[in-house]
Design a protein around this motif. Structure first.
Motif, mmCIF file in Angstrom:
data_model
loop_
_atom_site.group_PDB
_atom_site.id
_atom_site.type_symbol
_atom_site.label_atom_id
_atom_site.label_comp_id
_atom_site.label_asym_id
_atom_site.label_seq_id
_atom_site.Cartn_x
_atom_site.Cartn_y
_atom_site.Cartn_z
ATOM 1 N N MET B 416 0.846 -1.202 0.000
ATOM 2 C CA MET B 416 0.000 0.000 0.000
ATOM 3 C C MET B 416 0.877 1.247 0.000
ATOM 4 S SD MET B 416 -3.521 -0.293 1.857
ATOM 5 C CE MET B 416 -3.066 0.127 3.504
ATOM 6 N N LYS B 418 0.396 4.934 0.883
ATOM 7 C CA LYS B 418 -0.578 5.884 1.443
ATOM 8 C C LYS B 418 -0.197 7.308 1.096
ATOM 9 C CE LYS B 418 -2.237 3.037 5.162
ATOM 10 N NZ LYS B 418 -1.912 2.683 6.527
ATOM 11 N N CYS B 453 -8.652 12.455 2.158
ATOM 12 C CA CYS B 453 -8.320 11.441 3.154
ATOM 13 C C CYS B 453 -6.956 10.822 2.837
ATOM 14 C CB CYS B 453 -9.396 10.366 3.179
ATOM 15 S SG CYS B 453 -9.641 9.566 1.592
ATOM 16 N N GLN B 454 -6.451 10.036 3.798
ATOM 17 C CA GLN B 454 -5.176 9.340 3.624
ATOM 18 C C GLN B 454 -5.457 7.930 3.125
ATOM 19 O OE1 GLN B 454 -1.684 9.803 4.460
ATOM 20 N NE2 GLN B 454 -2.218 11.957 4.238
ATOM 21 N N GLY B 455 -4.793 7.538 2.047
ATOM 22 C CA GLY B 455 -5.021 6.178 1.587
ATOM 23 C C GLY B 455 -4.248 5.888 0.316
ATOM 24 N N ASP B 456 -4.352 4.634 -0.113
ATOM 25 C CA ASP B 456 -3.713 4.225 -1.358
ATOM 26 C C ASP B 456 -4.638 4.608 -2.506
ATOM 27 O OD1 ASP B 456 -1.635 1.717 -2.433
ATOM 28 O OD2 ASP B 456 -3.290 2.376 -3.702
ATOM 29 N N LEU B 460 -8.202 2.818 -3.438
ATOM 30 C CA LEU B 460 -9.445 3.533 -3.136
ATOM 31 C C LEU B 460 -10.256 3.768 -4.411
ATOM 32 C CD1 LEU B 460 -8.421 6.066 -0.347
ATOM 33 C CD2 LEU B 460 -9.631 3.884 -0.146
ATOM 34 N N ARG B 542 -7.821 -3.123 4.907
ATOM 35 C CA ARG B 542 -6.373 -2.853 4.849
ATOM 36 C C ARG B 542 -6.062 -1.415 5.207
ATOM 37 N NH1 ARG B 542 -2.629 -4.882 0.205
ATOM 38 N NH2 ARG B 542 -1.114 -4.272 1.776
ATOM 39 N N HIS B 543 -7.046 -0.541 5.036
ATOM 40 C CA HIS B 543 -6.853 0.859 5.447
ATOM 41 C C HIS B 543 -7.203 1.060 6.917
ATOM 42 C CE1 HIS B 543 -6.601 1.753 1.137
ATOM 43 N NE2 HIS B 543 -6.093 2.920 1.480
ATOM 44 N N LEU B 563 -12.418 5.005 6.774
ATOM 45 C CA LEU B 563 -11.033 4.572 6.570
ATOM 46 C C LEU B 563 -10.272 4.559 7.894
ATOM 47 C CD1 LEU B 563 -10.263 6.324 3.192
ATOM 48 C CD2 LEU B 563 -10.761 3.921 3.598
ATOM 49 N N ILE B 566 -6.866 6.682 9.808
ATOM 50 C CA ILE B 566 -5.874 7.307 8.937
ATOM 51 C C ILE B 566 -6.466 8.396 8.047
ATOM 52 C CG2 ILE B 566 -4.214 5.384 8.868
ATOM 53 C CD1 ILE B 566 -5.469 4.507 6.230
ATOM 54 N N HIS B 567 -7.765 8.559 8.090
ATOM 55 C CA HIS B 567 -8.304 9.654 7.271
ATOM 56 C C HIS B 567 -8.046 10.960 8.004
ATOM 57 C CE1 HIS B 567 -11.671 10.447 9.916
ATOM 58 N NE2 HIS B 567 -11.681 9.158 10.113
#
Lengths: 147, 568
Positions: B416, B418, B453-456, B460, B542-543, B563, B566-567
């Protein structure tokens, strides 16, 4: 067919895939210029004029090699490695035609200097279209290097 | 005349005996002084019988008083000398009292002397003789007085010297580490003030020491303090508990000798004798040792070398952390990690094989069925053609299942990346990818305010592709199809949702919704492999987020996901 007039070398172990490929190429009158070998070792023998291919003229290379990755004896990546290592064959156009869409296969193949990577579609319409395009492109459109 | 003369003589003799005793207190001098004193007392008594005149009586009375005062003062000195113990702490107190007493002895003796001389003068009415004797007496008196002053000053010097040496001794005792020792203070002179200040300083020092000792005893990690000779000065309570040793067999011992030489560890010797002399600080020094009492231990040592504390030239402080269990856990973790790695490799080999080998025969089935249908249809009865079509569609479905399953297994292994992501952009990209599914349909999409938001990013986007594809599929029979993408903030968490007005589902089966190959609709009604929502769930998990759904048959469905932490 004269072994010295081969324009496409198809390295494929699956007889169904071989037949489907030849069936499509026949439709476009390209089948008489193709030679099929069924494993990696035979492919290398052909290219380096060894064993059963001792009499072949090494100065007349195929215009393109269609190479599967998963092969008996010597696998596709190893065949590719040896092609790129040898002065006589290192400039030959190589197209990977495989069932694998695994990222590591794609990356590794490109690292070894392939010219194209084709994932064989399950759907026959897409498959025959792919074979037709490959044949036309590499035999008719593409200008191969003079070795 | 004769009596007063005798008295005068006795008085002087007693003064000399007194000074003798004060300079060099011996039993003999003391006995002689007592005898002389007794003689003087008898003389004074017979004098009081003899001199009965008013003036004489008054003088005698005074002499008698002085005699008593001298006697009691000197007896007090004798008494003090008798009590005198060797213990240092009493010296100063005795000296204080003694110097006062000595002063009193001098004073009383002087008074007595004076009175007796006056009496002597009175008793000799013979003027010339009296004058002569008077001159002699004055000479004697002056000589005696001067002598007394000299003796007195010698004596005072001796007392001051003794007090200063006691002060130095006290400081030395405290300096050696006895923080309970106090320099005795009496009086109000400079020496007393110095002693008092020293005591206050010791008091403060003691508080600091108690503070550091309570720290040593409070820490969970065993602590040990060694002196320059590597002998144990102090250890923490936890040290005794951890290494199962007793204080009496620890403090003062050479560290290597502790617990039957259990501590004679080559690596520890290296730290204490080679490393520390060059470096005053050393952290995370790992020592592994098999102790008879507590078994094999792996310890991390932090060492500090401190100069001039606790009355020592050099103190080495060793903090010991037992990492045996941590190491065991780490080793266990490493083993599990390797097993997991092996399992992952196997899984990878499996999916690789699936990817290669499962698709090739499918291609054969599809290919030859197609050739039959395309090129040999005129020779085939319609029923055979229909069966061939079924073979084709089934095989193609299997091809999709294989592809989806591979995609799903890929998700778990894919790394991932991020990043800060703008969901609205992902929704639009996903919508564009699904263009073909919108052809010829009346579809209304609304995108609400979606916070970043924070993520892959790629994963996403896949979530939105799958959810929107689902929404499009199940609204196929709606005109217009209404699809809404939005976000609610609940309990400090951003919850994204995709809502449609499609076929919906029965909430009784909501638990099956996110399972692999689980489908809530018949494939004749809605095609699909049942992997799409499983993929959504896997990505969201996974998030670190959650995913759930609400629906009602024929009234549409809403899919929610957060999420996690981590968002932004």
């Amino acid at each position: 067919m004269n072994i010295n007039t081969v324009e496409i070398l198809l390295v494929e172990d699956n007889p169904s895939d071989v037949e489907l490929t030849l069936h499509e190429l026949k439709k476009h009158n390209l089948a008489n210029r193709i030679h099929v070998v069924r494993d990696g070792e035979e492919a290398l023998d052909f290219l380096f004029c060894r064993g059963a291919y001792q009499g072949r003229d090494a100065n007349i290379p195929p215009k393109v090699i269609l190479l599967d990755l998963k092969l008996p004896k010597v696998d596709g990546l190893e065949v590719l490695r040896q092609i790129r290592r040898d002065e006589r064959t290192r400039l030959l156009p190589v197209v990977i035609m495989t069932s694998s869409r695994e990222e590591r296969d794609v990356v590794e193949s490109y690292k070894l200097g392939i010219n194209s990577y084709i994932v064989k579609p399950v759907d026959f319409d897409q498959f025959s279209e792919a074979v037709r395009q490959i044949g036309c492109y590499w035999l008719l459109l593409n200008q191969p290097p003079t070795l | 005349m004769l009596l007063t003369d005798e008295m005068r003589k006795a008085t002087f003799e007693r003064i000399f005996l007194r000074d003798d005793y004060l300079l060099n207190p011996s039993e003999q001098t003391k006995i002689r002084w007592n005898a002389k004193s007794e003689a003087l007392r008898i003389l004074l008594e017979s004098a009081s019988e003899r001199f009965t005149g008013t003036k004489d009586s008054a003088l005698l009375q005074e002499a008698r008083k002085s005699f008593d005062a001298t006697l009691s003062s000197f007896s007090a000195i004798l008494e003090k000398h008798k009590q005198k113990e060797p213990a240092d702490r009493k010296i100063l107190a005795i000296d204080e009292v003694e110097s006062t007493l000595v002063r009193q002895v001098f004073q009383s003796a002087y008074d007595l002397n004076n009175n007796i001389v006056k009496l002597y003068e009175l008793s000799s009415r013979a003027a010339i003789a009296a004058r002569n004797r008077g001159i002699i007496f004055i000479i004697l008196f002056v000589v005696g007085g001067t002598f007394a002053i000299v003796i007195n000053s010698i004596f005072i010097n001796r007392i001051v010297a003794k007090r200063v040496s006691a002060l130095i001794k006290g400081v030395e005792i405290i300096g050696a580490g006895n923080m309970d020792y106090r320099i005795n203070v009496a009086g109000d002179d400079e020496l007393s003030n110095l002693a008092r200040a020293s005591n206050e300083m010791v008091e403060k020092q003691k508080a600091v020491q108690e503070f550091s000792e309570s720290i040593i005893n409070a820490v969970r990690e065993p602590l040990i303090a060694l002196d320059q000779d590597l002998r144990v000065v102090k250890v923490s309570r936890s040290f005794y508990e951890f290494f199962k040793v007793k204080p009496e067999e620890t403090v003062g011992q050479l560290i290597y000798d502790l617990g039957n030489k259990q501590w004679d560890i080559p690596k520890l010797r290296e730290l204490l004798e080679t490393i520390l002399p060059q470096k005053t600080t050393f952290d995370d020094y790992e020592v592994e040792h098999d102790f008879a009492t507590i078994g094999k231990r792996i310890m991390l040592l932090n060492a500090r070398q401190i100069k001039q504390v606790m009355g020592r030239e050099r103190i080495i402080l060793l903090a010991i952390e037992d990492i045996t269990e941590r190491k065991a856990i780490e080793a266990g973790l490493e083993k599990t990690r390797k097993e997991l790695e092996a399992a992952n490799k196997e899984l990878e080999a499996f999916t690789y094989s699936v990817s290669h080998d499962l698709r090739a025969p499918l291609r054969g089935v599809v290919g030859f069925s197609r050739i039959l249908l395309d090129e040999h249809a005129p020779h085939l009865p319609p029923e055979v053609q229909r069966y061939l079509s079924l073979v084709l569609s089934n095989t193609l479905q299997m091809g999709r299942l294989v592809d989806d399953l591979l995609a799903f297994s890929h998700l778990g292994r894919q790394a991932m990346i991020k990043d800060q992501v703008k969901p609205a952009a992902l929704v639009r990209e996903a919508w564009d990818l699904l263009r073909s599914e919108q052809d010829g349909r009346h579809v209304k999409l609304t995108i609400g305010n979606l916070p970043s938001c924070q993520g892959d990013r790629a994963l996403l986007k896949q979530v939105f592709v799958n959810l929107l594809s689902n929404a499009l599929k199940f609204t196929r029979k709606r005109d217009p199809a209404v699809i809404e993408v939005g976000c609610n903030r609940t309990d400090g968490e951003n919850v994204f949702f995709v809502r449609d007005n499609g076929a919906g589902f029965d909430m009784r089966y909501v638990g099956k919704l996110f399972g692999v190959f689980q489908r809530l609709h018949r494939s004749e009604d809605y095609d699909g492999t049942g992997v799409g929502l499983a993929i959504v769930q896997r990505i969201v998990h996974r998030h670190g987020g959650r995913v759930w759904a609400e629906g009602e048959p024929d009234k549409g469905a809403t899919f929610y996901f957060s999420l996690g932490g981590i968002h932004s």
